[in-house]
Design an enzyme around this catalytic site. Structure first.
Site, PDB file in Angstrom:
ATOM      1  N   ARG B 298       0.826  -1.214   0.000  1.00 24.56           N
ATOM      2  CA  ARG B 298       0.000   0.000   0.000  1.00 24.56           C
ATOM      3  C   ARG B 298       0.856   1.259   0.000  1.00 24.56           C
ATOM      4  O   ARG B 298       0.547   2.228  -0.684  1.00 24.56           O
ATOM      5  CB  ARG B 298      -0.968  -0.034   1.187  1.00 24.56           C
ATOM      6  CG  ARG B 298      -2.096  -0.987   0.911  1.00 24.56           C
ATOM      7  CD  ARG B 298      -2.991  -1.309   2.075  1.00 24.56           C
ATOM      8  NE  ARG B 298      -3.959  -2.331   1.612  1.00 24.56           N
ATOM      9  CZ  ARG B 298      -4.941  -2.828   2.314  1.00 24.56           C
ATOM     10  NH1 ARG B 298      -5.131  -2.441   3.563  1.00 24.56           N
ATOM     11  NH2 ARG B 298      -5.759  -3.715   1.787  1.00 24.56           N
ATOM     12  N   TYR B 442      -6.142  -1.262  -7.084  1.00 26.21           N
ATOM     13  CA  TYR B 442      -5.513  -2.480  -6.540  1.00 26.21           C
ATOM     14  C   TYR B 442      -4.921  -2.297  -5.153  1.00 26.21           C
ATOM     15  O   TYR B 442      -4.920  -1.204  -4.624  1.00 26.21           O
ATOM     16  CB  TYR B 442      -4.570  -3.132  -7.549  1.00 26.21           C
ATOM     17  CG  TYR B 442      -3.342  -2.421  -8.064  1.00 26.21           C
ATOM     18  CD1 TYR B 442      -2.809  -1.280  -7.487  1.00 26.21           C
ATOM     19  CD2 TYR B 442      -2.687  -2.963  -9.171  1.00 26.21           C
ATOM     20  CE1 TYR B 442      -1.663  -0.688  -8.002  1.00 26.21           C
ATOM     21  CE2 TYR B 442      -1.538  -2.371  -9.684  1.00 26.21           C
ATOM     22  CZ  TYR B 442      -1.038  -1.240  -9.088  1.00 26.21           C
ATOM     23  OH  TYR B 442       0.086  -0.666  -9.586  1.00 26.21           O
ATOM     24  N   GLU B 443      -4.554  -3.395  -4.551  1.00 30.68           N
ATOM     25  CA  GLU B 443      -4.135  -3.422  -3.126  1.00 30.68           C
ATOM     26  C   GLU B 443      -5.216  -2.888  -2.195  1.00 30.68           C
ATOM     27  O   GLU B 443      -4.933  -2.268  -1.179  1.00 30.68           O
ATOM     28  CB  GLU B 443      -2.836  -2.612  -2.917  1.00 30.68           C
ATOM     29  CG  GLU B 443      -1.659  -3.047  -3.733  1.00 30.68           C
ATOM     30  CD  GLU B 443      -1.355  -4.519  -3.587  1.00 30.68           C
ATOM     31  OE1 GLU B 443      -1.728  -5.135  -2.582  1.00 30.68           O
ATOM     32  OE2 GLU B 443      -0.729  -5.074  -4.524  1.00 30.68           O
ATOM     33  N   GLY B 444      -6.470  -3.199  -2.525  1.00 30.29           N
ATOM     34  CA  GLY B 444      -7.589  -2.673  -1.743  1.00 30.29           C
ATOM     35  C   GLY B 444      -8.066  -1.379  -2.358  1.00 30.29           C
ATOM     36  O   GLY B 444      -7.322  -0.400  -2.366  1.00 30.29           O
ATOM     37  N   GLN B 449      -9.820   1.234   1.607  1.00 28.83           N
ATOM     38  CA  GLN B 449      -8.858   1.968   2.440  1.00 28.83           C
ATOM     39  C   GLN B 449      -9.590   2.893   3.408  1.00 28.83           C
ATOM     40  O   GLN B 449      -9.207   3.025   4.572  1.00 28.83           O
ATOM     41  CB  GLN B 449      -7.915   2.815   1.572  1.00 28.83           C
ATOM     42  CG  GLN B 449      -7.132   2.045   0.524  1.00 28.83           C
ATOM     43  CD  GLN B 449      -6.223   0.994   1.122  1.00 28.83           C
ATOM     44  OE1 GLN B 449      -5.668   1.170   2.192  1.00 28.83           O
ATOM     45  NE2 GLN B 449      -6.092  -0.139   0.448  1.00 28.83           N
TER      46      GLN B 449
END
Lengths: 596, 596
Positions: B298, B442-444, B449
């Site tokens: 992140r 991406y990555e959440g 978030q």
């Protein structure tokens, strides 16, 4: 691979329940016979054409793009585009709002505009081919000689020929005064045109038998700058007096641009190598003549983003109802399924409602503006025509910039609903974002629109046009000020209207001392006015929905919720924008260019 | 075809003048010897590598993309990528911040982070290959067995092998609890892994001799949901105990995704067909183990958008100084030229300064967070480690979401500076916008978030972490409250800090009654906190600039102007965001899903 259904119910709501176009058109002699049933029938057929013929070609057109054969200077458009155009012509769509004297069907622009929303939703890249023709038609209709009109208009109206606008050159974009293409008068009354143009949408293709280029160029004795630009008609094939095609005119596509989006449209670099052209309108008055086309084109660009907003919304909505992921924070909503459909999540709803509100607000607003153009052109009373003209002048930059900024926001939110899948081409969502991006740029960047609005439309007449439009809002506020059920809409609308008045005066005062204050404030100022207009139309729509919500048609429940969302989540942008607009030129101008 | 120069001066300012990393690192025994000169030297070399080797491959990589040979399951990366990776490995860059025990150079994350800004600015798609390896390294380093570490870490550290994260499945994205890939224990202690994964970045390529996939899967007896997920190490080639490569493990790329951007990175659908894997960490605790990797990732995603913001800014700036178009509204600024460079126009400056301020604010903020991670991992005092851990937990979702939203805004503004040319691929600006778009997903996703921040990091401990960070801001406010020259920064910062306190309490109260209030407020809430943090860092930077502006280095004049711009034009977004966050769940939730 996605879906598109024309939003006919909402179009009917806007045209009939909000704007009462049937009554309005009765005031305009050429359109007095057009009733709601005709309009609905046209839109229904247009919607079918968009969904059935154009939509299936949108994603494939994006993937395939256009291809130039450099030997023959021909451009191959994506598979199916040519056939779809033939069907479009056969069905008579190009002539919908054209003058019956030249074979048109004489429908008002407000109907044509709704058609274009649907065409653009289904396939913006394709729609640019007939869309630019329509602009060329309007320009020639307004400024052509009787002979030019006789020869060209019927072909443009039928769709047999298409048209383009050739303005931009590599060193001359916003600053048209710098353009260099030359036009030399010939003994036979024609002109010999030489130069290079770029970014010419639909500049070359084989969909129509001829392409009518409207080209800006300079006469040999032309004064420098914008006062020395003339407009020329430069057909791809020189037509014989009987309309049959003669020899090829040397105006060729030299290269196709590789672009971020609208891949299905051929964006051409045009080499004009001593082509034969005919003057349109007066020498050195080319920009005036072109403005007719540019105003129509600006409304058209707004409709492009409205279409993209609608189709992106429809697809994101279907995905949000279908996609199962996580449980609602307030407890499972689909306990029989492995997870809840993502439409249960508040932020997914925020994204969807953002697109829905911008689609519905934009639809109401742009239909209103289109109707004003019909009035400007066709109303028998000069005072009414002048009033409509003022409104169109004021509102056109808002249509162009506010609607295209909103289209960018809305398509990006709709894409985000898909999570990772939104980034994958196959789902079609990322294309809407890429296509939407150009709308903020072409036909005058959104910065240029904002300068046009604040500098030319608001401040030059000391806010007279704005006050006139504001009076309309004010009378709506007064009419409904005592209605308790309307207060959630009327209070913020009245508050914003008051702030706009103050803001406009404040900027006007500052601008007298420093013209850069206009440039510093213009972009947020335009968005503030956009919200004022949307708040006004959402309040009017909410009023209708409040009156009819008990009648069993759930459309009104939905409309009311959308209006409430708009006031709760989108209108608050004005709190930011007003602060930005008031912050002045200093924070932008203080830094020397070398220290950036 | 564009340019990129590492912003070394600003990096030095952030690391040395703002954060005093040399002093901070002295507190951390493994990094106590690292001084400013070493850091500057590393960054200078890193900047050269980025500009000279990676940047020239960025546009060509985007145009060429990756290609799968379905027969051999091999992926061809764009021309030059492989060679650049070899140079990267030969120069020792993969080992920069790795553990010396496994061949690393042991530099702190705060330096590696700055390196990654530069790599991403030059070529995000390329940088994802080593970037994901670094995440795999960190995960194995934290959770691997001694044997796994011995066998795998030296190869990952040297860059001989690369790594991936295999999480997502078609029906399981955000909701990892739904994943279905199976892991069956084998008599020899290994596991037989079967399933399908999608969106696997750098999932297959020939740049490294082996690829170490970290795969989430379920054991046969695993409980449902996220509590039944385990993490497995699944190498492309099974390594022999001596590290040489044995047979091919059946984990194959079945297809490459066609994407909006990052075309140079191979985004793979992976078919895992009875592959051999080894458990990492405890059974059913796979998400815990993966979280190490996800937190680092992140931060890494934030650096991707920071890099894109910087490179987009640099190019737009060069264009704005070079492009001549129109005259300044306040009179010609380059009377000897046919028009003024467009940097004279206030709105062009607004676009440029937006990107500049988001780059500089993000650089300061992300360096601060990276330094906190170094402290969390390496500080000898447990209380300091815990404090740093709390800060990292609070700030990581802001790094990821706020910086990537800002990257989207900034790259789009930088593209707009180019007018029509911005839309043309050749200029390179539209690629930055397309590449930046994935970082919000991406990555959440950024919604995820925001829920992590508000739901898990702020409300669960009744705001304790936030108060601790707020106390740091408060003491800065108090220290500078009497300094007249700082009041233009301190007053709005103090005002916002107070509003954040109230807003947090208000949402907390509402959330107790209705959990959907969290989901309704989370996205604007995260951006409010982002602005609070940026306002704090810009105020601190302005203080330094005010102190040093007279010393002849014009860098400080520029910094001060950027801070003023930030407060004048970007911070006012909070006025909108707070209203949105306060508007509550009702406007989002009232409409039944069927009535959308």
């Amino acid at each position: 691979m996605g879906q598109y259904t024309a939003p006919l119910r909402d179009m009917q709501f806007v045209l009939h329940e909000l704007l009462h176009v049937e009554d309005e058109l009765k005031q305009l002699p050429p359109h007095a016979d057009i009733d709601a049933a005709i309009i609905d029938q046209v839109l229904e057929e247009g919607g079918k054409f968009a969904s059935d013929i154009l939509f299936p070609l949108n994603h494939t057109g994006d993937r395939e793009g256009c291809h130039l054969d450099a030997q023959t200077h021909t451009v191959k458009t994506p598979k199916g585009f040519h056939e779809a155009y033939k069907q479009y012509v056969d069905a008579g769509w190009p002539s919908l709002s054209a003058d019956p004297e030249y074979g048109g069907q004489g429908l008002p622009l407000v109907v044509n505009n709704a058609l274009y929303e649907m065409l653009n939703a289904a396939n913006q890249a394709w729609t640019m081919y007939p869309g630019l023709s329509h602009g060329a038609y309007e320009c020639l209709h307004a400024h052509g000689t009787p002979e030019q009109k006789e020869l060209y208009l019927p072909k443009l109206v039928s769709g047999e020929w298409t048209g383009t606008m050739c303005l931009t050159e590599p060193h001359s974009g916003t600053d048209l005064g710098m353009l260099r293409t030359k036009a030399e008068p010939q003994p036979d009354g024609t002109y010999r045109i030489t130069g290079g143009k770029i970014f010419i949408s639909a500049g070359e293709h084989e969909m129509s038998s001829n392409i009518v280029h409207l080209v800006l160029a300079r006469l040999p004795d032309a004064p420098p700058g914008t006062k020395g630009i003339s407009l020329f008609l430069v057909p791809k094939y020189l037509p014989r007096p009987d309309g049959t095609l003669g020899e090829r005119n040397p105006i060729f596509c030299g290269a196709l641009e590789e672009k971020m989006g609208i891949h299905g449209n051929s964006t051409c670099q045009m080499n004009i190598d001593g082509a034969t052209g005919w003057l349109i309108g007066e020498p050195n008055k080319g920009l005036n003549a072109m403005f007719v086309m540019m105003n129509a084109a600006r409304l058209g660009v707004g409709m492009q983003s409205l279409g993209l907003t609608e189709v992106a919304y429809q697809n994101a909505l279907a995905y949000a109802k279908d996609r199962l992921q996580m449980r609602s924070l307030s407890g499972p909503k689909a306990p029989d399924k492995p997870a809840d459909p993502i439409i249960v999540h508040p932020d997914v709803r925020r994204m969807l409602l953002t697109a829905k509100a911008y689609a519905e607000g934009g639809r109401a607003f742009s239909a209103y503006v289109a109707l004003q153009i019909d009035k400007e052109l066709k109303h028998p009373d000069e005072a009414v025509r002048k009033d409509a003209e003022d409104q169109v002048a004021l509102l056109t930059p808002i249509v162009k910039a506010f609607m295209t900024d909103n289209g960018w926001i809305a398509t990006s939110e709709a894409m985000q609903v898909y999570g990772g899948h939104g980034f994958i081409a196959e789902w079609g969502m990322e294309q809407y974002v890429r296509d939407a991006r150009i709308n903020m740029i072409y036909e005058g960047t959104n910065t240029v629109q904002s300068l046009d609005l604040l500098g030319r439309k608001v401040l030059t007449d000391n806010g007279a046009r704005l006050r006139k439009f504001g009076a309309q809002i004010q009378s709506f506020i007064e009419e409904n000020g005592l209605d308790e059920t309307m207060s959630e809409f009327i209070t913020p609308l009245a508050d914003l209207a008051e702030k706009v008045t103050k803001l406009t005066m404040e900027i006007g005062m500052k601008a007298m001392k420093n013209p850069d204050e206009v440039g510093a404030a213009a972009v947020p100022y335009l968005r503030v006015l956009g919200h004022l207009v949307y708040a006004y139309f959402f309040a009017r729509m909410a009023k209708i929905a409040l009156e009819k919500q008990g009648n069993g048609d759930k459309f009104y429940i939905s409309k009311l919720a959308t209006a409430r969302f708009y006031f709760a989540r989108l209108l608050p942008e004005t709190a930011m924008l007003i602060r930005q607009a008031r912050s002045g030129a200093a924070p932008l101008m203080e830094l020397e260019a070398e220290l950036f």
